[in-house]
Design a protein around this motif. Structure first.
Motif, mmCIF file in Angstrom:
data_model
loop_
_atom_site.group_PDB
_atom_site.id
_atom_site.type_symbol
_atom_site.label_atom_id
_atom_site.label_comp_id
_atom_site.label_asym_id
_atom_site.label_seq_id
_atom_site.Cartn_x
_atom_site.Cartn_y
_atom_site.Cartn_z
ATOM 1 N N HIS A 84 0.861 -1.184 0.000
ATOM 2 C CA HIS A 84 0.000 0.000 0.000
ATOM 3 C C HIS A 84 0.898 1.235 0.000
ATOM 4 O O HIS A 84 1.623 1.484 0.972
ATOM 5 C CB HIS A 84 -0.900 -0.037 1.247
ATOM 6 N N LEU A 85 0.854 2.003 -1.087
ATOM 7 C CA LEU A 85 1.699 3.195 -1.241
ATOM 8 C C LEU A 85 0.834 4.438 -1.238
ATOM 9 O O LEU A 85 -0.164 4.515 -1.958
ATOM 10 C CB LEU A 85 2.511 3.121 -2.535
ATOM 11 N N VAL A 95 -3.241 7.073 -3.660
ATOM 12 C CA VAL A 95 -2.984 5.721 -3.164
ATOM 13 C C VAL A 95 -2.876 4.763 -4.335
ATOM 14 O O VAL A 95 -3.652 4.847 -5.304
ATOM 15 C CB VAL A 95 -4.105 5.260 -2.204
ATOM 16 N N GLN A 96 -1.885 3.887 -4.234
ATOM 17 C CA GLN A 96 -1.751 2.775 -5.175
ATOM 18 C C GLN A 96 -1.464 1.509 -4.387
ATOM 19 O O GLN A 96 -0.749 1.549 -3.375
ATOM 20 C CB GLN A 96 -0.625 3.018 -6.190
ATOM 21 N N GLU A 97 -2.015 0.376 -4.843
ATOM 22 C CA GLU A 97 -1.780 -0.919 -4.202
ATOM 23 C C GLU A 97 -1.392 -1.927 -5.263
ATOM 24 O O GLU A 97 -2.079 -2.051 -6.295
ATOM 25 C CB GLU A 97 -3.018 -1.396 -3.437
ATOM 26 N N GLU A 98 -0.291 -2.628 -5.015
ATOM 27 C CA GLU A 98 0.207 -3.627 -5.946
ATOM 28 C C GLU A 98 0.714 -4.827 -5.151
ATOM 29 O O GLU A 98 1.223 -4.683 -4.034
ATOM 30 C CB GLU A 98 1.346 -3.071 -6.803
ATOM 31 N N ILE A 99 0.573 -6.014 -5.760
ATOM 32 C CA ILE A 99 1.150 -7.210 -5.124
ATOM 33 C C ILE A 99 2.667 -7.136 -5.196
ATOM 34 O O ILE A 99 3.366 -7.425 -4.221
ATOM 35 C CB ILE A 99 0.611 -8.490 -5.796
ATOM 36 N N GLN A 100 3.180 -6.744 -6.346
ATOM 37 C CA GLN A 100 4.617 -6.524 -6.471
ATOM 38 C C GLN A 100 4.956 -5.118 -5.975
ATOM 39 O O GLN A 100 4.235 -4.163 -6.286
ATOM 40 C CB GLN A 100 5.065 -6.687 -7.936
ATOM 41 N N PRO A 101 6.033 -4.980 -5.224
ATOM 42 C CA PRO A 101 6.328 -3.663 -4.603
ATOM 43 C C PRO A 101 6.984 -2.678 -5.543
ATOM 44 O O PRO A 101 7.958 -2.018 -5.187
ATOM 45 C CB PRO A 101 7.253 -4.057 -3.446
ATOM 46 N N ALA A 107 4.884 3.847 2.761
ATOM 47 C CA ALA A 107 4.281 2.575 2.367
ATOM 48 C C ALA A 107 4.065 1.695 3.585
ATOM 49 O O ALA A 107 4.705 1.867 4.635
ATOM 50 C CB ALA A 107 5.170 1.859 1.346
ATOM 51 N N LYS A 108 3.157 0.757 3.437
ATOM 52 C CA LYS A 108 2.910 -0.270 4.438
ATOM 53 C C LYS A 108 2.445 -1.535 3.718
ATOM 54 O O LYS A 108 2.093 -1.501 2.534
ATOM 55 C CB LYS A 108 1.869 0.176 5.456
ATOM 56 N N MET A 109 2.446 -2.638 4.450
ATOM 57 C CA MET A 109 1.932 -3.896 3.923
ATOM 58 C C MET A 109 0.503 -4.084 4.430
ATOM 59 O O MET A 109 0.191 -3.780 5.588
ATOM 60 C CB MET A 109 2.818 -5.061 4.348
ATOM 61 N N LYS A 110 -0.353 -4.603 3.553
ATOM 62 C CA LYS A 110 -1.766 -4.725 3.881
ATOM 63 C C LYS A 110 -2.274 -6.077 3.409
ATOM 64 O O LYS A 110 -1.947 -6.520 2.303
ATOM 65 C CB LYS A 110 -2.547 -3.590 3.212
ATOM 66 N N CYS A 111 -3.061 -6.726 4.274
ATOM 67 C CA CYS A 111 -3.672 -8.008 3.916
ATOM 68 C C CYS A 111 -4.914 -7.739 3.074
ATOM 69 O O CYS A 111 -5.807 -6.989 3.491
ATOM 70 C CB CYS A 111 -4.034 -8.781 5.180
ATOM 71 N N ARG A 112 -4.927 -8.350 1.912
ATOM 72 C CA ARG A 112 -6.022 -8.070 0.981
ATOM 73 C C ARG A 112 -7.345 -8.642 1.454
ATOM 74 O O ARG A 112 -8.421 -8.136 1.112
ATOM 75 C CB ARG A 112 -5.674 -8.624 -0.402
ATOM 76 N N ASP A 113 -7.328 -9.723 2.257
ATOM 77 C CA ASP A 113 -8.555 -10.407 2.645
ATOM 78 C C ASP A 113 -9.028 -10.065 4.053
ATOM 79 O O ASP A 113 -10.014 -10.644 4.528
ATOM 80 C CB ASP A 113 -8.345 -11.926 2.537
ATOM 81 N N SER A 114 -8.337 -9.180 4.752
ATOM 82 C CA SER A 114 -8.744 -8.807 6.104
ATOM 83 C C SER A 114 -8.249 -7.390 6.388
ATOM 84 O O SER A 114 -7.690 -6.729 5.508
ATOM 85 C CB SER A 114 -8.180 -9.794 7.137
ATOM 86 N N ASN A 115 -8.460 -6.960 7.619
ATOM 87 C CA ASN A 115 -8.034 -5.610 8.000
ATOM 88 C C ASN A 115 -6.642 -5.601 8.619
ATOM 89 O O ASN A 115 -6.237 -4.599 9.204
ATOM 90 C CB ASN A 115 -9.039 -4.989 8.975
#
Length: 432
Positions: free
Chosen positions: A257-258, A272-278, A295-303
């Motif tokens: 999450h950028l 905001v942009q979100e990508e699986i590849q950083p 930036a931070k890391m974010k779980c796509r299926d939960s909070n």
């Protein structure tokens, strides 16, 4: 009704276009619900269940509210999570045998008042990745001889079991390293304090609930690398350290999450942009503008998400005027050189003419230019060309008549042109 129909429950169902009669045998006694009792033990609220079954569903609600919290467990003893209880509030609990095939009756509700908080106070868990540090508050000025112990409690099949956390027994500091706890599941942690002011130590306990999967704070990515290229910004987010721990990484699809914005004195819009590849590419940058990102890391299926990393900024280059300056200076140089040459060559031309040919025109080689000059003039461009031959005159003394004659060197004979007189060299006589 006939006697052979006793103990049967007759149900008539009306279906579209037909009748259906369902007969249910009710001669067997209906299964009784579990027996439930609520008790308090060392800072815990426990539900004791008396039942022949092992799988139960416990339902808890706040008195006066229809909202319920339920949990299915394999146990006859259940610890109500401290997170669900507020001190001094009244709650009601009921228990039923859990069966996926049919709904069985619940026990009557048992209501109780949640006990007030006891020391130690403000029990909390500081959890970062897989490092867990349990902390609490204690007034050592009033009770300097207090010692603490920490237990981890679980609901087992037959009874509730609390085990001492290694390294957290009879300690004198208000914290305990609990990093050995399992990442999966829920833990009820109970801190007990033993006050040694009296001969007989006084014990009190306080408990919290800790779920590492949900409550752990995840560290941010290492850093954010930014570079500018052709009016575009390329951002590379380094993988965080905790990616090497399977407990943290598995079970979730992580995306990067950028957030980026224009650094200005006004409130800038955060994009905001979100990508699986950083890897990220930001187009259409403005000249001489500072862009910042985190930036931070974010779980796509939960909070679930990690902390934000540090903010990084970069300034785009100003617009390049190099080509325009080169073209402009080149044109200006040509104009200046042309003017200088014109100003300098005109006086030079007049000076050459005045020095070498004051009463005549310049030689044709200089007047017309080097292109019209002969080969010899080109090779000797600074030599004046030889002029045409002219006649030379000489004075000749005549022998007979004593007359002086002027002879042309170009003629073969000389002729008398008149009478002339001359004085002798010694007497001064005139010779005729």
């Amino acid at each position: 009704m006939r006697d052979d129909m006793a103990g049967w429950l007759v149900t008539v169902l009306l279906l579209p276009g037909t009748w259906m009669v369902v007969m249910t045998d009710t001669s067997e006694e209906t299964e009784s619900p579990p027996d439930v009792r609520v008790r308090f033990s060392d800072g815990l609220v426990m539900v004791q269940i008396t039942s022949s079954e092992q799988m139960h569903k416990v339902v808890l609600r706040k008195n006066g509210s229809a909202e319920e919290v339920s949990e299915v467990m394999w146990s006859t003893n259940y610890i109500i999570p401290p997170l669900e209880l507020l001190p001094g509030e009244t709650y009601c609990v009921k228990v039923g045998v859990y069966d996926t095939m049919m709904v069985k009756p619940f026990s009557p509700e048992q209501c109780f008042t949640a006990p007030p908080k006891a020391p130690p106070y403000n029990v909390r868990m500081d959890a970062l990745d897989l490092m867990y540090l349990l902390r609490w508050d204690w007034d050592f000025e009033r009770s300097p001889d207090a010692t603490f112990s920490v237990d981890s409690c679980h609901n087992l099949h037959s009874k509730t079991q609390c085990t001492r956390i290694p390294g957290c027994e009879n300690i004198t500091t208000p914290q305990c390293d609990s990093s050995g706890l399992s990442f999966r599941g829920k833990h009820i942690l109970r801190v007990s304090v033993y006050d040694g002011r009296r001969e007989e130590k006084k014990k009190s306990s306080s408990a919290i609930q800790f779920s590492p999967f949900q409550d752990t704070i995840i560290s941010p990515p290492k850093d954010v690398k930014m570079r500018l290229e052709s009016n575009e910004l390329f951002v590379n987010v380094s993988a965080p350290e905790w990616f090497k721990y399977p407990d943290l990484y598995d079970g979730c699809v992580w995306v990067t999450h950028l957030e980026y914005w224009v650094n200005s004195t006004h409130d800038a819009e955060v994009m905001v942009q979100e990508e699986i590849q950083p890897f990220f590419r930001i187009e259409s940058l403005e000249d001489s503008t500072t862009y910042c990102a985190k930036a931070k890391m974010k779980c796509r299926d939960s909070n679930r998400s990690s902390l934000y990393g540090e903010e990084y900024c970069i300034t785009s280059d100003p617009r390049s005027y190099l080509v325009a300056w080169i073209i402009g200076f080149s044109f200006l140089a040509i104009v200046v050189i042309s003017v200088v040459l014109y100003i300098c060559l005109c006086p030079l031309k007049r000076y050459i003419k005045h020095i070498f040919f004051p009463s005549s025109k310049l030689p044709s080689s200089i007047e017309k230019g080097f292109r019209d000059s002969s080969l010899d003039c080109i090779q000797h461009s600074f030599l004046v060309r030889e002029e045409e031959p002219t006649d030379h005159c000489y004075i000749v003394y005549g022998e007979d008549s004593g007359q002086i004659s002027y002879n042309n060197a170009s003629q073969g004979n000389s002729q008398d042109s008149g009478n002339y007189s001359n004085e002798g060299p010694n007497t001064g006589e005139v010779v005729t």
